[in-house]
Design an enzyme around this catalytic site. Sequence first.
Site, mmCIF file in Angstrom:
data_model
loop_
_atom_site.group_PDB
_atom_site.id
_atom_site.type_symbol
_atom_site.label_atom_id
_atom_site.label_comp_id
_atom_site.label_asym_id
_atom_site.label_seq_id
_atom_site.Cartn_x
_atom_site.Cartn_y
_atom_site.Cartn_z
ATOM 1 N N CYS A 1 1.611 37.447 7.611
ATOM 2 C CA CYS A 1 2.845 37.843 8.267
ATOM 3 C C CYS A 1 3.182 36.787 9.313
ATOM 4 C CB CYS A 1 2.640 39.216 8.920
ATOM 5 S SG CYS A 1 4.100 39.827 9.754
ATOM 6 N N CYS B 1 15.998 45.703 18.664
ATOM 7 C CA CYS B 1 15.712 46.987 18.024
ATOM 8 C C CYS B 1 14.864 47.826 18.985
ATOM 9 C CB CYS B 1 14.972 46.766 16.703
ATOM 10 S SG CYS B 1 15.945 45.819 15.531
ATOM 11 N N GLU C 1 2.153 35.442 17.429
ATOM 12 C CA GLU C 1 1.192 36.202 16.630
ATOM 13 C C GLU C 1 1.389 35.918 15.156
ATOM 14 O OE1 GLU C 1 1.256 40.227 19.376
ATOM 15 O OE2 GLU C 1 1.642 40.332 17.244
ATOM 16 N N CYS D 1 10.821 48.317 18.635
ATOM 17 C CA CYS D 1 10.001 47.155 18.265
ATOM 18 C C CYS D 1 9.397 46.478 19.487
ATOM 19 C CB CYS D 1 10.870 46.167 17.490
ATOM 20 S SG CYS D 1 10.027 44.655 17.034
ATOM 21 N N CYS E 1 12.696 37.557 20.487
ATOM 22 C CA CYS E 1 13.725 37.993 19.541
ATOM 23 C C CYS E 1 14.879 38.619 20.321
ATOM 24 C CB CYS E 1 13.146 39.018 18.569
ATOM 25 S SG CYS E 1 14.320 39.586 17.317
ATOM 26 N N CYS F 1 3.765 44.469 15.637
ATOM 27 C CA CYS F 1 4.202 43.112 15.929
ATOM 28 C C CYS F 1 4.450 42.987 17.424
ATOM 29 C CB CYS F 1 5.505 42.794 15.216
ATOM 30 S SG CYS F 1 5.741 43.682 13.693
HETATM 31 N N1 SAH Z 1 13.642 40.659 12.319
HETATM 32 C C1 SAH Z 1 13.162 40.890 11.001
HETATM 33 C C2 SAH Z 1 11.693 40.619 10.796
HETATM 34 C C3 SAH Z 1 10.725 41.075 11.874
HETATM 35 S S1 SAH Z 1 10.336 42.772 12.005
HETATM 36 C C4 SAH Z 1 13.528 42.290 10.561
HETATM 37 O O1 SAH Z 1 14.134 43.001 11.335
HETATM 38 O O2 SAH Z 1 13.265 42.647 9.437
HETATM 39 C C5 SAH Z 1 9.377 43.168 10.601
HETATM 40 C C6 SAH Z 1 9.414 44.636 10.242
HETATM 41 O O3 SAH Z 1 8.560 45.416 11.113
HETATM 42 C C7 SAH Z 1 10.785 45.214 10.397
HETATM 43 O O4 SAH Z 1 11.083 46.075 9.349
HETATM 44 C C8 SAH Z 1 10.663 45.938 11.705
HETATM 45 O O5 SAH Z 1 11.680 46.866 11.842
HETATM 46 C C9 SAH Z 1 9.271 46.521 11.594
HETATM 47 N N2 SAH Z 1 8.712 46.995 12.861
HETATM 48 C C10 SAH Z 1 9.005 46.597 14.105
HETATM 49 N N3 SAH Z 1 8.312 47.290 15.012
HETATM 50 C C11 SAH Z 1 7.530 48.143 14.331
HETATM 51 C C12 SAH Z 1 6.557 49.121 14.724
HETATM 52 N N4 SAH Z 1 6.271 49.341 15.992
HETATM 53 N N5 SAH Z 1 5.954 49.830 13.744
HETATM 54 C C13 SAH Z 1 6.219 49.583 12.436
HETATM 55 N N6 SAH Z 1 7.107 48.673 12.019
HETATM 56 C C14 SAH Z 1 7.756 47.959 12.949
#
Ligand code: SAH
Length: 349
Positions: free
Chosen positions: A103, A114, A90, A117, A110, A331
């Site tokens: 983005c 987390c 994406e 996510c 990944c 994402c």
């Molecule tokens: N791995 C990297 C970059 C990818 S995530 C990182 O952790 O920063 C990009 C951002 O989107 C991160 O801050 C992540 O925590 C956030 N993110 C992930 N899932 C999300 C969601 N469902 N709603 C809002 N932000 C989210």
Amino acid sequence: MKSIYDYTQEQMIEEFLQFGEKEFRATQVFEWLYRQNVQSFDQMNNLSMALREKLADFYDIGPLKIEEKQVSKDGTIKYLLKLKDGGFIETVLMIHDYGRSLCVTSQLGCNMGCRFCASGLLKKQRNLTAGEMVNQILTVMHDTGERVSHVVVMGTGEPFDNYDAVMDFVRIINHPKGLAIGARHITISTCGLCEQIEKYAHEGIQSNLAISLHAPNDEIRNQLMPINKRYPMDVLRKTLENYIQKTNRRVTFEYILLKGVNDELKHARQLAHYMRGLNAYVNLIPYNAVDEHGYQQSSMKDVEAFKNELLRLKINVTLRKEHGRDIDGACGQLRAKKVGDKHVDHNKK
Ligand code: SAH
């Protein structure tokens, strides 16, 4: 086959010299790719036919296939792109008053796990190459006919788990003979891989650093982000202190507000305490609910209260505007829907 977009300007020159071609030919090709945004070697009409054919034999060129495209009322466009090996990624274009920001995805899947996510629904299959990241930008610019002015490496993947390719990517898009996207318009977001943050401090690149913090203390962060067990918050803080000292650059903390998890006033106070003395600011992010994970977005009232508490404590804070609320905004959600990524075990306790 390697992609022609995999090469920094310097690497391309080296490659061409090895081919027995002159240095300036590499520069011409680089300019065709990024200043003219041409999509085939055929169009590079200041190169000989023989050279154009040779290049076509050796390198992939041309946009990624747009498998699906969702356009939001606010102008946000979410793309599902198909890589040459069949993988789906994406990339999301957001329209701001200051420009167009893309983005970019850095890995197929990944491994950071987390808990909130959607990207982590798919385990890492592989790193993307620098060219595959560059091509996300080219494909979108080609599709929309407009320049991308800002880049955030915040798509699927952990960019610092794909460090070298991401650094090449930044150098390619930042190069004045290339897309010339200003370093200050490029942001790399990491969940906090401290060794790579340290390395990044010494790259001499002026691009920005964002840290996905999402918690005010280790107890909560351990629950949300497994990486915190490897690099607890005091280690991260020390690393950032060094980074800021070395680069003289301000760091962004991203903080998703999750209802009943990290959104209380005492959490705001803990966060303020953690940040005290760091040249950093907080970007509060409304959570984009992911069905599989069960977390919820904090109420607007709690978000405002959290923000005001930080302001009261003299912490710089912004509230991220939501984009593409009416499309699969989080994402990984579009991909998950299309390809059927399911909740996987590494996201569970
Ligand atoms: N791995 C990297 C970059 C990818 S995530 C990182 O952790 O920063 C990009 C951002 O989107 C991160 O801050 C992540 O925590 C956030 N993110 C992930 N899932 C999300 C969601 N469902 N709603 C809002 N932000 C989210």
